[in-house]
Scaffold this motif. Sequence first.
Motif, PDB file in Angstrom:
ATOM      1  N   MET A 129       0.853  -1.191   0.000  1.00 29.36           N
ATOM      2  CA  MET A 129       0.000   0.000   0.000  1.00 29.36           C
ATOM      3  C   MET A 129       0.892   1.246   0.000  1.00 29.36           C
ATOM      4  SD  MET A 129      -3.127   0.913   2.585  1.00 29.36           S
ATOM      5  CE  MET A 129      -3.895  -0.673   2.272  1.00 29.36           C
ATOM      6  N   THR A 130       0.740   2.084  -1.025  1.00 31.00           N
ATOM      7  CA  THR A 130       1.612   3.240  -1.183  1.00 31.00           C
ATOM      8  C   THR A 130       0.842   4.546  -0.993  1.00 31.00           C
ATOM      9  OG1 THR A 130       1.242   3.211  -3.569  1.00 31.00           O
ATOM     10  CG2 THR A 130       3.160   2.027  -2.747  1.00 31.00           C
ATOM     11  N   VAL A 131       1.588   5.619  -0.708  1.00 29.96           N
ATOM     12  CA  VAL A 131       0.989   6.928  -0.471  1.00 29.96           C
ATOM     13  C   VAL A 131       1.641   7.968  -1.372  1.00 29.96           C
ATOM     14  CG1 VAL A 131       0.493   8.729   1.217  1.00 29.96           C
ATOM     15  CG2 VAL A 131       0.578   6.341   1.946  1.00 29.96           C
ATOM     16  N   SER A 132       0.809   8.765  -2.025  1.00 22.70           N
ATOM     17  CA  SER A 132       1.277   9.945  -2.743  1.00 22.70           C
ATOM     18  C   SER A 132       0.983  11.161  -1.875  1.00 22.70           C
ATOM     19  CB  SER A 132       0.565  10.087  -4.095  1.00 22.70           C
ATOM     20  OG  SER A 132       0.900   9.031  -4.967  1.00 22.70           O
ATOM     21  N   ILE A 133       1.998  11.933  -1.570  1.00 22.89           N
ATOM     22  CA  ILE A 133       1.845  13.133  -0.752  1.00 22.89           C
ATOM     23  C   ILE A 133       1.793  14.334  -1.688  1.00 22.89           C
ATOM     24  CG2 ILE A 133       2.844  14.531   1.085  1.00 22.89           C
ATOM     25  CD1 ILE A 133       4.494  11.860   1.749  1.00 22.89           C
ATOM     26  N   ILE A 134       0.744  15.134  -1.571  1.00 23.39           N
ATOM     27  CA  ILE A 134       0.604  16.330  -2.400  1.00 23.39           C
ATOM     28  C   ILE A 134       0.832  17.562  -1.544  1.00 23.39           C
ATOM     29  CG2 ILE A 134      -0.969  17.692  -3.832  1.00 23.39           C
ATOM     30  CD1 ILE A 134      -2.272  15.111  -4.721  1.00 23.39           C
ATOM     31  N   LEU A 135       1.849  18.304  -1.901  1.00 24.02           N
ATOM     32  CA  LEU A 135       2.219  19.518  -1.187  1.00 24.02           C
ATOM     33  C   LEU A 135       2.098  20.689  -2.157  1.00 24.02           C
ATOM     34  CD1 LEU A 135       5.344  19.925   1.108  1.00 24.02           C
ATOM     35  CD2 LEU A 135       4.607  21.742  -0.402  1.00 24.02           C
ATOM     36  N   VAL A 160      -8.301   9.693  13.902  1.00 24.38           N
ATOM     37  CA  VAL A 160      -7.213   9.226  14.763  1.00 24.38           C
ATOM     38  C   VAL A 160      -7.019  10.261  15.871  1.00 24.38           C
ATOM     39  CG1 VAL A 160      -4.820   8.450  14.850  1.00 24.38           C
ATOM     40  CG2 VAL A 160      -6.121   8.224  12.716  1.00 24.38           C
ATOM     41  N   ASN A 161      -7.275   9.859  17.094  1.00 24.92           N
ATOM     42  CA  ASN A 161      -7.201  10.781  18.225  1.00 24.92           C
ATOM     43  C   ASN A 161      -5.754  10.909  18.717  1.00 24.92           C
ATOM     44  OD1 ASN A 161      -8.120  12.538  20.194  1.00 24.92           O
ATOM     45  ND2 ASN A 161      -8.692  10.903  21.613  1.00 24.92           N
ATOM     46  N   GLU A 162      -4.891  11.298  17.811  1.00 25.29           N
ATOM     47  CA  GLU A 162      -3.480  11.511  18.108  1.00 25.29           C
ATOM     48  C   GLU A 162      -3.018  12.760  17.360  1.00 25.29           C
ATOM     49  OE1 GLU A 162      -1.057   8.024  17.362  1.00 25.29           O
ATOM     50  OE2 GLU A 162      -2.791   6.730  17.695  1.00 25.29           O
ATOM     51  N   LYS A 163      -2.126  13.524  17.970  1.00 21.16           N
ATOM     52  CA  LYS A 163      -1.644  14.764  17.356  1.00 21.16           C
ATOM     53  C   LYS A 163      -0.520  14.447  16.374  1.00 21.16           C
ATOM     54  CE  LYS A 163      -2.847  17.482  21.464  1.00 21.16           C
ATOM     55  NZ  LYS A 163      -4.042  18.103  20.897  1.00 21.16           N
ATOM     56  N   LEU A 164      -0.918  13.942  15.219  1.00 16.50           N
ATOM     57  CA  LEU A 164       0.057  13.525  14.211  1.00 16.50           C
ATOM     58  C   LEU A 164       0.485  14.665  13.293  1.00 16.50           C
ATOM     59  CD1 LEU A 164      -1.580  10.116  13.158  1.00 16.50           C
ATOM     60  CD2 LEU A 164       0.291  10.488  14.786  1.00 16.50           C
ATOM     61  N   LYS A 172       4.316  14.590  12.374  1.00 15.75           N
ATOM     62  CA  LYS A 172       5.096  13.776  13.295  1.00 15.75           C
ATOM     63  C   LYS A 172       5.662  12.574  12.525  1.00 15.75           C
ATOM     64  CE  LYS A 172       4.113  16.275  16.937  1.00 15.75           C
ATOM     65  NZ  LYS A 172       3.282  15.763  18.038  1.00 15.75           N
ATOM     66  N   LYS A 173       6.742  12.006  13.012  1.00 18.18           N
ATOM     67  CA  LYS A 173       7.477  11.012  12.227  1.00 18.18           C
ATOM     68  C   LYS A 173       6.691   9.730  11.957  1.00 18.18           C
ATOM     69  CE  LYS A 173       9.901   9.007  16.224  1.00 18.18           C
ATOM     70  NZ  LYS A 173      11.240   8.712  16.805  1.00 18.18           N
ATOM     71  N   ASP A 174       5.681   9.428  12.770  1.00 15.07           N
ATOM     72  CA  ASP A 174       4.895   8.209  12.561  1.00 15.07           C
ATOM     73  C   ASP A 174       3.541   8.502  11.898  1.00 15.07           C
ATOM     74  OD1 ASP A 174       3.956   9.559  14.786  1.00 15.07           O
ATOM     75  OD2 ASP A 174       3.462   7.740  15.908  1.00 15.07           O
ATOM     76  N   TYR A 175       3.385   9.686  11.308  1.00 17.68           N
ATOM     77  CA  TYR A 175       2.125  10.073  10.661  1.00 17.68           C
ATOM     78  C   TYR A 175       1.675   9.024   9.646  1.00 17.68           C
ATOM     79  CZ  TYR A 175      -1.216  12.737   7.846  1.00 17.68           C
ATOM     80  OH  TYR A 175      -2.347  13.141   7.161  1.00 17.68           O
ATOM     81  N   LEU A 176       2.495   8.738   8.662  1.00 23.15           N
ATOM     82  CA  LEU A 176       2.105   7.801   7.606  1.00 23.15           C
ATOM     83  C   LEU A 176       1.964   6.375   8.133  1.00 23.15           C
ATOM     84  CD1 LEU A 176       4.262   9.036   4.571  1.00 23.15           C
ATOM     85  CD2 LEU A 176       1.803   9.326   4.914  1.00 23.15           C
ATOM     86  N   GLU A 177       2.837   5.980   9.013  1.00 26.28           N
ATOM     87  CA  GLU A 177       2.776   4.621   9.566  1.00 26.28           C
ATOM     88  C   GLU A 177       1.447   4.382  10.270  1.00 26.28           C
ATOM     89  OE1 GLU A 177       5.185   1.751  12.750  1.00 26.28           O
ATOM     90  OE2 GLU A 177       5.957   3.740  12.245  1.00 26.28           O
ATOM     91  N   ARG A 178       1.010   5.321  11.108  1.00 23.58           N
ATOM     92  CA  ARG A 178      -0.251   5.166  11.825  1.00 23.58           C
ATOM     93  C   ARG A 178      -1.438   5.155  10.873  1.00 23.58           C
ATOM     94  NH1 ARG A 178      -2.152   3.486  14.623  1.00 23.58           N
ATOM     95  NH2 ARG A 178      -3.328   4.826  16.040  1.00 23.58           N
ATOM     96  N   LYS A 179      -1.419   6.019   9.882  1.00 23.04           N
ATOM     97  CA  LYS A 179      -2.530   6.076   8.921  1.00 23.04           C
ATOM     98  C   LYS A 179      -2.626   4.775   8.120  1.00 23.04           C
ATOM     99  CE  LYS A 179      -4.053  10.393   9.522  1.00 23.04           C
ATOM    100  NZ  LYS A 179      -3.963  11.446   8.509  1.00 23.04           N
ATOM    101  N   THR A 193       8.764   7.344   9.492  1.00 22.03           N
ATOM    102  CA  THR A 193       9.175   5.953   9.718  1.00 22.03           C
ATOM    103  C   THR A 193       8.767   5.066   8.553  1.00 22.03           C
ATOM    104  OG1 THR A 193       7.124   5.608  10.966  1.00 22.03           O
ATOM    105  CG2 THR A 193       9.099   6.151  12.227  1.00 22.03           C
ATOM    106  N   CYS A 194       7.675   5.435   7.879  1.00 19.19           N
ATOM    107  CA  CYS A 194       7.261   4.750   6.653  1.00 19.19           C
ATOM    108  C   CYS A 194       8.025   5.372   5.486  1.00 19.19           C
ATOM    109  CB  CYS A 194       5.758   4.900   6.441  1.00 19.19           C
ATOM    110  SG  CYS A 194       5.178   4.373   4.814  1.00 19.19           S
TER     111      CYS A 194
END
Length: 268
Positions: free
Chosen positions: A1-7, A202-206, A95-102, A27-28
């Motif tokens: 499963m891959t992610v495209s980040i649009i900035l 997600v109830n985390e401040k990512l 945060k560094k685990d943003y993508l991993e958690r999602k 981390t991902c």
Amino acid sequence: MTVSIILTSYNYGQYLKDTINSVLNQTCKDWELLVIDDCSTDNSIDIIMEFVNSDDRIRLIRNYENQGLAASLKTGIMAAFGDWVAFLESDDLWKKDYLERKLEIAERYADIGFIYNDVEFFDKNADCVQKKFSRLVKRNSLMKCPKNMFYSFGFENPVMTMSSVMVRRGLLEKVDFNTPIDKLLDWFIYIQIAKMTHFYYVNEKLTMWRQHSDSYLTRRNKIKFKFANISAYLLIYRREFWNIKLLLFILLSSFLMCMKRLKVYIFG
């Protein structure tokens, strides 16, 4: 499963290094970063190219005339290869685990297509903005997920920033981006997506949401009186004219929005 980040980028060169580094520090590692620059006149291009030349997961797409947020996002979505699309504004951080958690949540729940999270406010106006959003943060934290949120956008937008959003790419390809006002594009498209899929909070401040004098939120407070949310519901109602529940909801939401606007006009 891959992610495209649009900035999307426009004259925020002073923040770009920190923003892109927050992606590199994930981390991902299975992602691509598409930077859509909308004719920046500062040093943004030079900064972006430093990253492009050092990491082949990063691509720059330049608009050769200023096209606005909606067109820039559509350009990024059309160029994306990932199963999911994550949005990151050029002055925010992850945060560094943003993508991993999602991605953990995406793999666990096959019926969700939209994931968003709590945020950490920072920079000059952080305290003031945090108080403004305290009620919304509490309500999100009590939500049971996955959730059908189609009727959750009638009075306000529960998603605080696009930098907290990850969506299945196939859903975005079905969305109408012709919002009545560019600065409320997020609200306009979220309602359309909510019609097609379940949401997960997600109830985390990512996400770290920067608050400064020229931030998106500050500029959004100056917009003209136009109901992007009602326009989105009407767009759907035109395809479901037999849907009496939706019609009544639109009428109620319009009334409440007018009352809210009147209150602001009278009491400031």
